[in-house]
Design an enzyme around this catalytic site. Structure first.
Site, short mmCIF file in Angstrom:
data_model
loop_
_atom_site.label_atom_id
_atom_site.label_comp_id
_atom_site.label_asym_id
_atom_site.label_seq_id
_atom_site.Cartn_x
_atom_site.Cartn_y
_atom_site.Cartn_z
N HIS A 1 0.81 -1.21 0.00
CA HIS A 1 0.00 0.00 0.00
C HIS A 1 0.85 1.27 0.00
O HIS A 1 2.05 1.25 0.27
CB HIS A 1 -0.95 0.00 1.20
CG HIS A 1 -0.27 0.06 2.54
ND1 HIS A 1 0.12 1.23 3.13
CD2 HIS A 1 0.07 -0.92 3.41
CE1 HIS A 1 0.68 0.98 4.31
NE2 HIS A 1 0.67 -0.33 4.50
N CYS B 1 2.62 -4.96 7.00
CA CYS B 1 2.33 -4.74 5.59
C CYS B 1 3.53 -4.09 4.90
O CYS B 1 4.47 -3.64 5.54
CB CYS B 1 1.08 -3.87 5.42
SG CYS B 1 -0.46 -4.75 5.73
#
Length: 550
Positions: free
Chosen positions: A453, A472
């Site tokens: 992301h 992440c």
């Protein structure tokens, strides 16, 4: 141990069975009865076959699962050939056997251990005096070594689970029957056996480096690295005796009066070194650059290479003609197509307390203007104490958060913050300002709830070590990354993705899934053919070295 059964007894049993079948009103003669009878005759007419059959009939209670699987495969393999030898013909090792033995004895070239795959002597039974029992033992020794090599070469000697619960790769183990059969029937059995090693170009490059490192070690030509002492940051204008050592390390000459002075030409050389080693090229020698200059990691580079070759065995055999690969210790993501890198950019990965897991999956869609559903652990450990210590409504408004219960947004003033848990309610961050996911996230649904992301924290990409996330993977240039991804699709474009920014949350499904591999390689070979080593930020490399007893 089973006793031997005479040929006459076996034949008598077969005849009795046949007679019983013929006179039974309920049964019919088996279709393959003649074939079974022929196999009995063939096995019993060859003393070596009898010894092989007897050896394979023995039961070993203490065998582990893999050993039992291997024993069962060997038994079935020989049953299918009436227990006739596959590698020894007329008492001597066949040409196929000798070629396969060369591969087994060259296992060190593949980062394996040749002693794990014992073989008969090349001149076995040269005098013709070996007994059937000895011939059978040599035959089965070679068979078991072939099976073990195929297993180790393809799936690795160490289970990923033994290294870390954060590594959830599933090594593809060879089918032992198919492995034995394919090698025994191959016109080039040695090549067929060697092909169980990873087919990846990156693995083969490490294999080449392993051979070169060993050669340099044996002939004493392995270059000794100049070690630069620790100290304060070195940059233009600094005077220090350490500067002279840095000049020696980078082969940057200077007149005698300038040897200890950090000049601009030395800064340019440092920048070039930093760029080539994945570091932020600022021309200054701080802790991270110093670590790289001093070899990045302590220990034997040979062991590092072998450990990384082992981890390639855990990777999928087919990465995909088009695929993404994140290399955690390198802090990079690359989009690969047909063996070429289409795009690469820096990433931020999980910190040591929130390690990014190692696994493979497939990217299926991207989400533009995403909500961030705050994970339970972060909400409980980080947000809840802040909410209880402040005005919850003000805190949530400032962070652009909202509370969700039963799929509906609720007023934070209705929540008893002293008693609530995030198992009852959920907190999420709206799209827009300060959103932790930025403007876009790239989704490959997985049990880890990990994805790639955007991020509003752009300054972290200027760091040389980029382990700051909760697990992440943050992408430095997400829309350039999206442009490259959309170029692999049929009709989608990066411009379409950009046109959605600033609007409501939108999911865009990919027309073709893209395999994603979150990998962990501390040693690899760059485009110039040079071995690169990176710090073992999660300890997976040292754990692999220890497990392999290197």
């Amino acid at each position: 141990m089973f006793g031997r059964t005479s040929t006459s007894a076996l034949l008598a049993g077969a005849v009795i069975a046949l007679s019983s079948t013929m006179y039974s009103a309920q049964a019919a003669i088996p279709d393959n009865f003649d074939e079974q009878l022929e196999q009995v005759n063939l096995a019993q007419s060859n003393p070596v076959a009898q010894e092989i059959q007897q050896a394979l009939s023995k039961k070993h209670r203490r065998q582990n699962f893999h050993a039992k699987r291997e024993a069962a495969a060997a038994k079935l393999f020989y049953e299918n050939r009436s227990f006739q030898p596959a590698w020894i013909l007329k008492g001597k090792l066949s040409a196929s056997a000798l070629s396969v033995m060369e591969t087994l004895q060259s296992a060190e070239k593949e980062g394996l251990h040749a002693a794990d795959y014992p073989v008969p002597a090349a001149g076995f039974n040269a005098d013709g005096k070996a007994t059937p029992e000895q011939i059978a033992a040599a035959e089965l020794e070679l068979t078991h070594s072939i099976l073990k090599y195929a297993e180790d070469a393809q799936a690795g000697r160490v289970s990923p689970y033994a290294i870390s619960e954060d590594i959830t790769l599933r090594p593809e183990r060879p089918d032992p029957i198919e492995a034995l059969t394919s090698i025994a029937h191959s016109v080039a059995p040695a090549k067929t056996l060697a092909a169980f090693n990873p087919p990846h170009a990156e693995y083969k490059a490490l294999k080449k480096q392993l051979a070169e490192l060993r050669e340099h070690t044996e002939n004493g030509s392995l270059e000794e690295q100049v070690v630069i002492p620790a100290g304060k940051v070195l940059k233009v204008g600094v005077k220090s005796s350490r500067v002279a050592v840095l000049r020696e390390r980078l082969s940057v000459p200077a007149v005698e009066s300038q040897m200890n002075v950090y000049t601009q030409d030395l800064a340019y050389a440092v920048e070039a070194f930093q760029a080539a080693n994945g570091l932020h090229p600022d021309g200054a020698v701080g802790p991270r650059t110093l670590l790289a200059l001093n070899g990045r990691v302590s220990g034997d580079p040979i062991n590092d290479v072998i450990a990384n070759m082992e981890r390639w065995r855990w990777m999928p055999r087919e990465l995909g003609e088009t695929h993404l690969r994140v290399n955690i210790p390198e802090f990079m993501v690359r989009l690969n197509m047909d063996g070429f890198v289409l795009y690469e950019t820096r990433v931020v990965v999980g910190k040591r307390s929130n390690k990014t897991p190692v696994f493979s999956d497939k990217m299926q869609h991207v989400i533009v203007n995403p909500y961030w559903n705050v994970p339970y652990s972060i909400a409980s450990k980080e947000l809840l104490p802040e909410l209880r210590a402040s005005n919850p409504q003000s805190y949530l408004q400032k962070g652009n958060y909202e509370i969700v219960y039963g799929g509906k947004i609720v007023d934070p003033r209705r929540v008893n913050w002293d008693a609530v848990t995030f198992k009852q309610i959920r907190i999420r961050q709206r799209p827009g300002r300060g959103n932790a996911l930025g403007k876009i996230k790239f989704m490959f649904p997985n049990k880890h709830n990990v994805y790639l992301h955007d991020t509003p924290s752009k300054s972290l990409f200027n760091r040389s070590e980029r382990a700051f996330s909760h697990g992440c993977v943050r992408v430095q240039n997400p829309f350039e990354f999206a442009d490259a991804l959309m170029a692999t699709q049929n009709t989608m474009t990066g411009n379409y993705i950009r046109s959605l920014v600033g609007k409501k949350q939108t999911q865009v499904n990919l027309q073709r899934d893209i395999p994603v591999h979150i990998s962990y390689f501390t040693a690899f070979v760059d485009e110039a053919g040079k071995l690169q080593r990176r710090p073992d930020i999660y300890g997976h490399n040292q754990a692999t070295i220890d497990a392999l007893n290197l």
